[in-house]
Design a protein around this motif. Structure first.
Motif, PDB file in Angstrom:
ATOM      1  N   ILE A  36       0.980  -1.141   0.111  1.00  0.00           N
ATOM      2  CA  ILE A  36      -0.017  -0.034   0.090  1.00  0.00           C
ATOM      3  C   ILE A  36       0.711   1.027   0.073  1.00  0.00           C
ATOM      4  N   GLY A  37       2.062   1.138   0.878  1.00  0.00           N
ATOM      5  CA  GLY A  37       2.910   2.435   0.819  1.00  0.00           C
ATOM      6  C   GLY A  37       3.554   2.487  -0.496  1.00  0.00           C
ATOM      7  N   TRP A  38       4.095   1.436  -0.848  1.00  0.00           N
ATOM      8  CA  TRP A  38       4.870   1.562  -2.273  1.00  0.00           C
ATOM      9  C   TRP A  38       3.762   1.950  -3.434  1.00  0.00           C
ATOM     10  N   ILE A  39       2.686   1.773  -3.469  1.00  0.00           N
ATOM     11  CA  ILE A  39       1.575   2.307  -4.684  1.00  0.00           C
ATOM     12  C   ILE A  39       1.472   3.750  -4.445  1.00  0.00           C
ATOM     13  N   ASP A  40       1.292   4.170  -3.003  1.00  0.00           N
ATOM     14  CA  ASP A  40       1.298   5.775  -2.699  1.00  0.00           C
ATOM     15  C   ASP A  40       2.392   6.397  -3.001  1.00  0.00           C
ATOM     16  N   ASP A  41       3.504   5.890  -2.631  1.00  0.00           N
ATOM     17  CA  ASP A  41       4.865   6.533  -3.142  1.00  0.00           C
ATOM     18  C   ASP A  41       5.249   6.518  -4.646  1.00  0.00           C
ATOM     19  N   TYR A  42       4.776   5.436  -5.161  1.00  0.00           N
ATOM     20  CA  TYR A  42       4.684   5.600  -6.706  1.00  0.00           C
ATOM     21  C   TYR A  42       4.069   6.400  -7.318  1.00  0.00           C
ATOM     22  N   ARG A  43       2.968   6.611  -6.862  1.00  0.00           N
ATOM     23  CA  ARG A  43       1.925   7.795  -7.518  1.00  0.00           C
ATOM     24  C   ARG A  43       2.356   8.943  -7.079  1.00  0.00           C
ATOM     25  N   LYS A  44       3.125   9.346  -6.106  1.00  0.00           N
ATOM     26  CA  LYS A  44       3.771  10.751  -5.755  1.00  0.00           C
ATOM     27  C   LYS A  44       4.989  11.099  -6.437  1.00  0.00           C
ATOM     28  N   LEU A  45       5.771  10.023  -6.475  1.00  0.00           N
ATOM     29  CA  LEU A  45       7.154  10.331  -7.055  1.00  0.00           C
ATOM     30  C   LEU A  45       7.495   9.849  -8.390  1.00  0.00           C
ATOM     31  N   ILE A  46       6.798   8.845  -8.894  1.00  0.00           N
ATOM     32  CA  ILE A  46       6.918   8.413 -10.322  1.00  0.00           C
ATOM     33  C   ILE A  46       5.775   9.170 -11.418  1.00  0.00           C
ATOM     34  N   LEU A  47       4.524   8.921 -10.702  1.00  0.00           N
ATOM     35  CA  LEU A  47       3.591   9.635 -11.695  1.00  0.00           C
ATOM     36  C   LEU A  47       3.450  11.059 -11.367  1.00  0.00           C
ATOM     37  N   GLN A  48       4.005  11.533 -10.548  1.00  0.00           N
ATOM     38  CA  GLN A  48       3.982  13.200 -10.106  1.00  0.00           C
ATOM     39  C   GLN A  48       2.701  13.475  -9.767  1.00  0.00           C
ATOM     40  N   ASP A  49       1.992  12.581  -8.908  1.00  0.00           N
ATOM     41  CA  ASP A  49       0.679  13.006  -8.244  1.00  0.00           C
ATOM     42  C   ASP A  49       0.899  13.481  -7.000  1.00  0.00           C
ATOM     43  N   PRO A  50       0.782  14.704  -6.605  1.00  0.00           N
ATOM     44  CA  PRO A  50       1.081  15.295  -5.277  1.00  0.00           C
ATOM     45  C   PRO A  50       0.186  14.668  -4.296  1.00  0.00           C
ATOM     46  N   GLU A  51      -0.925  14.070  -4.766  1.00  0.00           N
ATOM     47  CA  GLU A  51      -2.000  13.481  -3.561  1.00  0.00           C
ATOM     48  C   GLU A  51      -1.614  12.034  -3.322  1.00  0.00           C
ATOM     49  N   GLY A  52      -0.761  11.592  -4.481  1.00  0.00           N
ATOM     50  CA  GLY A  52      -0.541  10.102  -4.052  1.00  0.00           C
ATOM     51  C   GLY A  52      -1.907   9.085  -4.550  1.00  0.00           C
ATOM     52  N   MET A  53      -2.084   7.938  -3.562  1.00  0.00           N
ATOM     53  CA  MET A  53      -3.279   7.322  -3.662  1.00  0.00           C
ATOM     54  C   MET A  53      -4.236   7.961  -2.616  1.00  0.00           C
ATOM     55  N   PRO A  54      -5.447   8.236  -3.414  1.00  0.00           N
ATOM     56  CA  PRO A  54      -6.672   8.793  -2.820  1.00  0.00           C
ATOM     57  C   PRO A  54      -6.937   8.247  -1.328  1.00  0.00           C
ATOM     58  N   ALA A  55      -6.936   9.011  -0.373  1.00  0.00           N
ATOM     59  CA  ALA A  55      -7.186   8.729   0.890  1.00  0.00           C
ATOM     60  C   ALA A  55      -8.157   7.601   0.943  1.00  0.00           C
ATOM     61  N   ARG A  56      -9.366   7.707   0.358  1.00  0.00           N
ATOM     62  CA  ARG A  56     -10.250   6.717   0.529  1.00  0.00           C
ATOM     63  C   ARG A  56     -10.002   5.423   0.183  1.00  0.00           C
ATOM     64  N   TRP A  57      -8.946   5.575  -0.755  1.00  0.00           N
ATOM     65  CA  TRP A  57      -8.627   4.044  -1.339  1.00  0.00           C
ATOM     66  C   TRP A  57      -7.463   3.363  -0.314  1.00  0.00           C
ATOM     67  N   LYS A  58      -6.608   4.283  -0.037  1.00  0.00           N
ATOM     68  CA  LYS A  58      -5.467   3.872   0.864  1.00  0.00           C
ATOM     69  C   LYS A  58      -6.185   3.252   2.286  1.00  0.00           C
ATOM     70  N   PHE A  59      -7.324   4.194   3.029  1.00  0.00           N
ATOM     71  CA  PHE A  59      -7.830   3.606   3.938  1.00  0.00           C
ATOM     72  C   PHE A  59      -8.549   2.411   3.664  1.00  0.00           C
ATOM     73  N   PHE A  60      -9.176   2.239   2.712  1.00  0.00           N
ATOM     74  CA  PHE A  60     -10.010   0.917   2.432  1.00  0.00           C
ATOM     75  C   PHE A  60      -9.187  -0.125   2.266  1.00  0.00           C
TER      76      PHE A  60
END
Length: 360
Positions: A111-135
């Protein structure tokens, strides 16, 4: 894995019998994870630099953090690899608790890897949406909770123990599932919030993990458990090997993460470490002791809650910045001073938690 080999070889040479002991394998697990971190650390850092996977820094944060922009992150993959490989090598793989704690650690790491990947590789400042991370965290946490509830053989294994009081426990029944879920998910996010300065989160994780390893060893030994008046949990002793691997991997990572950091662990490491600590605490029936020993994580989390609640209700901030470590930075404390003082606080809290083994 190596336990099976030692079991076979001890009939040929009695010296191999030493490797059947939990304490010996815990020591070897810690050393294996530590050496792996030392050896693979430079390789991981170079790979992250080559791929330009660097930390982004908040513009509204302390100015001293601005030079950290671009520092390699997602180094928590190194911690995960060291923990998993070392545990698989030295733990008894027949223990269901080993697979549960490895599964939870890996799941939260992903889960953390997906969040980091979205932030750092895909340049999405929000990373994984909070609702999906919590889910996803909820799915992993609830799955572990239900499995542990199904493994419980005695009522005490699903009761909430009150530390420092002999034979005082609150029966939870199915409420054990709710408590387990809250402990795992809550601790995971608490460690993640604490991970804001060089080495601030990883060293307390090492200390708390090592202390929980002692609880695991005692809980898994019927004689020690009876003497210390703690629940006997058959097979929990093997968790000591996992805790030792966690401590060794954390110390190895700290070699590169200490101020000024060469690499950050990112969500992949912080979420996994927190979930691991929460799961171990539940297995050894020491959720409230985790609350004490991990007091730094609790304080950091509470500071964020208070800051957000105060600002929404009154428009005023309680702290100059949350989490709490940033507040002290903005007050003028140098980053190493904040880090070391918070470490000292954790040492004190861990000792208070360990005292609950005897003070009853």
């Amino acid at each position: 894995m190596l336990l099976f080999l030692a079991d076979y070889l001890k009939d040929i040479y009695s010296g191999f019998n030493a490797f059947t002991y939990i304490t010996t394998r815990a020591i070897m697990g810690a050393l294996t994870a530590l050496v792996m971190s030392f050896v693979l650390g430079p390789v991981v850092i170079r790979r992250l630099i080559t791929r330009q996977i660097g930390q982004t820094v908040r513009q509204d944060g302390p100015e001293s953090h601005l030079p950290k922009a671009g520092t390699p992150t997602m180094g928590g993959a190194l911690i995960l690899a060291a923990i998993i490989i070392s545990t698989l090598l030295w733990a008894d793989l027949n223990s269901p608790y080993i697979w549960i704690v490895l599964g939870v650690t890996t799941a939260f790491g992903v889960i953390g890897w997906i969040d980091d990947y979205r932030k750092l590789i895909l340049q999405d400042p929000e990373g994984m949406p909070a609702r999906w991370k919590f889910f996803l965290q909820s799915v992993a946490g609830l799955t572990a909770a239900v499995v542990l509830y199904g493994l419980a053989d005695t009522p005490v294994e699903t009761a909430l123990l009150i530390p420092y009081f002999k034979d005082l426990a609150i029966p939870l029944g199915a409420g054990f599932v709710v408590l387990t879920y809250l402990v795992i998910v809550g601790t995971s996010n608490a460690v993640n919030l604490t991970d804001g300065l060089d080495g601030l989160a990883v060293m307390p994780s090492v200390m708390v993990g090592g202390a929980l390893g002692i609880f695991a060893y005692a809980a898994g030994n019927v004689i020690f458990a009876d003497y210390l008046s703690i629940p006997y949990v058959a097979g929990a002793g093997e968790i000591m090997v996992f805790c030792a691997a966690l401590s060794g991997a954390g110390l190895g990572f700290l070699w590169f993460n200490t101020y000024p950091a060469q690499v950050f662990m990112g969500d992949i490491g912080a979420l996994a470490l927190g979930a691991a600590l929460g799961t171990v605490a539940v297995i050894v029936r020491q959720e409230l002791v985790l609350f004490i020993m991990g007091g730094l994580f609790v304080i950091e989390t509470v500071s964020v809650i208070l800051q957000v609640a105060s600002f929404k209700l009154t428009g005023k901030r309680v702290f100059r910045m949350a989490p709490l470590h940033h507040h002290y930075e903005l007050k003028g404390w140098a980053e190493p001073k904040v880090i070391v003082r918070f470490w000292i606080i954790t040492v004190i809290l861990v000792l208070i938690g360990l005292a609950s083994l005897k003070l009853r």
